[in-house]
Write an enzyme that holds these catalytic residues in place. Structure first.
Site, PDB file in Angstrom:
ATOM      1  N   GLY A  75       5.576  -5.942   3.497  1.00  7.64           N
ATOM      2  CA  GLY A  75       5.152  -4.711   3.360  1.00  7.64           C
ATOM      3  C   GLY A  75       3.636  -4.563   4.026  1.00  7.64           C
ATOM      4  N   GLY A  76       3.050  -3.129   3.357  1.00 12.12           N
ATOM      5  CA  GLY A  76       1.717  -2.885   3.996  1.00 12.12           C
ATOM      6  C   GLY A  76       1.645  -1.458   3.509  1.00 12.12           C
ATOM      7  N   SER A 108       9.182  -3.486   0.349  1.00 13.60           N
ATOM      8  CA  SER A 108       8.121  -2.484   0.321  1.00 13.60           C
ATOM      9  C   SER A 108       7.984  -1.684   1.553  1.00 13.60           C
ATOM     10  CB  SER A 108       6.724  -2.899   0.317  1.00 13.60           C
ATOM     11  OG  SER A 108       5.878  -1.949   0.159  1.00 13.60           O
ATOM     12  N   ALA A 130      12.505  -3.301  -2.859  1.00 11.49           N
ATOM     13  CA  ALA A 130      11.263  -3.283  -3.753  1.00 11.49           C
ATOM     14  C   ALA A 130      10.180  -2.439  -3.133  1.00 11.49           C
ATOM     15  CB  ALA A 130      10.952  -4.748  -3.951  1.00 11.49           C
ATOM     16  N   PRO A 133       5.628   2.205  -5.142  1.00 10.57           N
ATOM     17  CA  PRO A 133       4.390   2.545  -5.142  1.00 10.57           C
ATOM     18  C   PRO A 133       3.716   1.689  -5.977  1.00 10.57           C
ATOM     19  CG  PRO A 133       5.180   4.537  -5.998  1.00 10.57           C
ATOM     20  CD  PRO A 133       6.445   3.774  -5.824  1.00 10.57           C
ATOM     21  N   LYS A 148       3.593  11.582  -8.340  1.00 11.80           N
ATOM     22  CA  LYS A 148       3.351  12.254  -6.948  1.00 11.80           C
ATOM     23  C   LYS A 148       3.819  11.368  -5.829  1.00 11.80           C
ATOM     24  CE  LYS A 148      -0.378  15.375  -8.656  1.00 11.80           C
ATOM     25  NZ  LYS A 148      -1.836  15.864  -8.370  1.00 11.80           N
TER      26      LYS A 148
END
Length: 464
Positions: A75-76, A108, A130, A133, A148
């Site tokens: 992810g990143g 992610s 997965a 956030p 949000k």
């Protein structure tokens, strides 16, 4: 007549070429179809974004049938992910995202990249999902901020998964809201991906003849037997991608700080300072790319300040202990995302080595402070001298080849006796007789030239 017939035959030949050249040129003049392959391993960073954008441009310019992105990522950054997704959607070349090799993952931000591809494929024993956030250190976000952010990401991922069916959309939403993940076989069953293939060649065989809808046109893939062209990162991209590894960035930062401190402590060599400055610049570049947590960076800087202060003004290691605590805490929270994390083992090793070095430096400083001075008047304290003129209470003594003005604060001391220096006021020594000293002839001082020490030679008197 024969000339006319030959002319007609030639014209018929030209007409034949005009009619059938479109069928011949793709096979001969245009050569084999090509498929470009990009390989992305590691975190999704701006370097990866530039690499993928460059790959899309090259695939478009050379008329590739398909661009394959071989992906393995934890992810990143959400911002970088969205930039890559926009470039993929706007591309005028079909894109297949392939999670490989076996054991790889696209979690992610990687989940969004897979769903953004026109074709999604996974190798056996790979994972996707997965995509919830989280905060800077992997913790849950505050309720309002989490709601949000989650709603924005859910809307985006549902839009990407919409063409894959209702089950894929429902799973994609769960991947964001509840961090749901799936193995390759489950993802295929849910319609999240199109196929499970062991390698790129099998991928190309299965997508051959498939229709792909781009923004402005529909393309029928002709990938069977296509020439596969790997587009690796350039040397610059490889270097920048390497230093943006959290562990490498962390090492560069520590080496840079240590190099500059060494140069400041031992000016004139320049090598340590130059190397330290280069490492620090590269470290700061990597930290900027990796979205650094400035609180963590400040704690690391504070740690080195405490180390240096403890060397200059030793507190018996109190500041060093505080520095080690600050160093470890800063290292643990150095990055603003859980997908960029410094190895705990590396943190422990660097902390121990740094603490040991400064503990040694502090010990050396303490020993230096306790050591008897060897220069200046303080260096004469404890030395033994011979009386050259009676001390009553003032006179002269012979010490280290020089004649010094001296005085005694006790009983008068006769010429020739051995005294010990116990103090100094200006250029006048304060002496006391040795308990076991006896008057002597000064033979141990023979052969040494007298040099007058004191305000003036007249004040010292003449030796009889």
């Amino acid at each position: 007549m024969r000339k006319l017939t030959a002319f007609r035959v030639f014209n018929l030949f030209l007409i034949f070429l005009a009619l059938f050249s479109p069928l011949v040129l793709p096979l001969h003049a245009q050569g084999r179809a090509t498929v470009d392959v990009l390989t992305v391993e590691g975190a999704v960073t701006p370097v990866v974004a530039r690499y993928i954008e460059r790959g899309i441009q090259e695939a478009e310019s050379n008329g590739a049938q398909l661009l394959v992105i071989r992906l393995d990522t934890p992810g990143g950054s959400v911002t970088v992910m969205q930039e890559i997704v926009q470039a993929m959607i706007a591309a005028d070349v079909p894109i297949a995202v392939y999670v490989a090799p076996e054991g790889a993952q696209a979690v992610s931000a990687g989940t969004f990249l897979v769903l953004a591809g026109h074709i999604a494929a996974m190798a056996p024993n790979t994972r996707i999902g997965a995509a919830s956030p989280v905060g800077g250190q992997g913790e849950d976000l505050p309720e309002t901020a989490k709601e949000k952010t989650t709603n924005v990401l859910v809307a985006q991922i549902k839009g990407l998964a919409d063409r894959r069916g209702e089950r894929a959309v429902a799973w994609a939403e769960k991947a964001v809201r509840s961090a749901e993940a799936a193995e390759a076989k489950d993802a295929l069953e849910l319609g999240v991906i199109d196929m499970i293939v062991p390698n790129v060649d099998e991928l190309l065989a299965q997508v051959d003849g498939q229709e792909v809808r781009l923004q402005t046109r529909t393309v029928v893939l002709r990938t069977a037997g296509a020439e596969v062209i790997d587009l690796p990162m350039t040397l610059v991209e490889q270097f920048l991608h390497t230093i943006t590894d959290p562990n490498i960035a962390y090492i560069l930062l520590i080496l840079g700080i240590n190099g500059l401190l060494f140069e400041l402590a031992n000016p004139g060599g320049f090598l340590a300072g130059v190397i330290g400055a280069i490492c620090l610049v590269m470290g700061f570049y990597a930290l900027g790319v990796l979205d650094v947590n400035y609180a963590g960076l400040a704690l690391i800087a504070l740690a080195f300040v405490l180390f240096v202060v403890d060397v200059k003004a030793p507190t018996h290691g109190v500041l060093t202990v505080g520095g080690v605590i600050s160093f470890v805490l800063g290292s643990l929270i150095l990055f603003n995302t859980p997908f960029y994390a410094v190895s705990r083992g590396l943190i422990a090793s660097v902390a121990l080595i740094t603490a040991a070095f400064f503990a040694f430096a502090i010990g050396a400083a303490v020993r230096a402070q306790r050591q008897k001075p060897t220069t200046g008047l303080d260096g004469l304290i404890g030395a033994e001298a011979q009386v050259r003129s009676d001390l009553d209470p003032e006179g002269t003594v012979f010490l280290f080849g020089e004649r010094w003005k001296a005085r005694t604060e006790g009983h008068p001391i006769k010429r020739g006796e051995i005294v010990r220096v116990v103090g100094a006021e200006g250029f006048e020594l304060i002496v006391e007789p040795l308990a076991t000293s006896q008057a002597g002839d000064g033979s141990e001082f023979e052969g040494q030239t007298d040099v007058v020490r004191g305000p003036t030679s007249e004040a010292l008197g003449q030796e009889s």
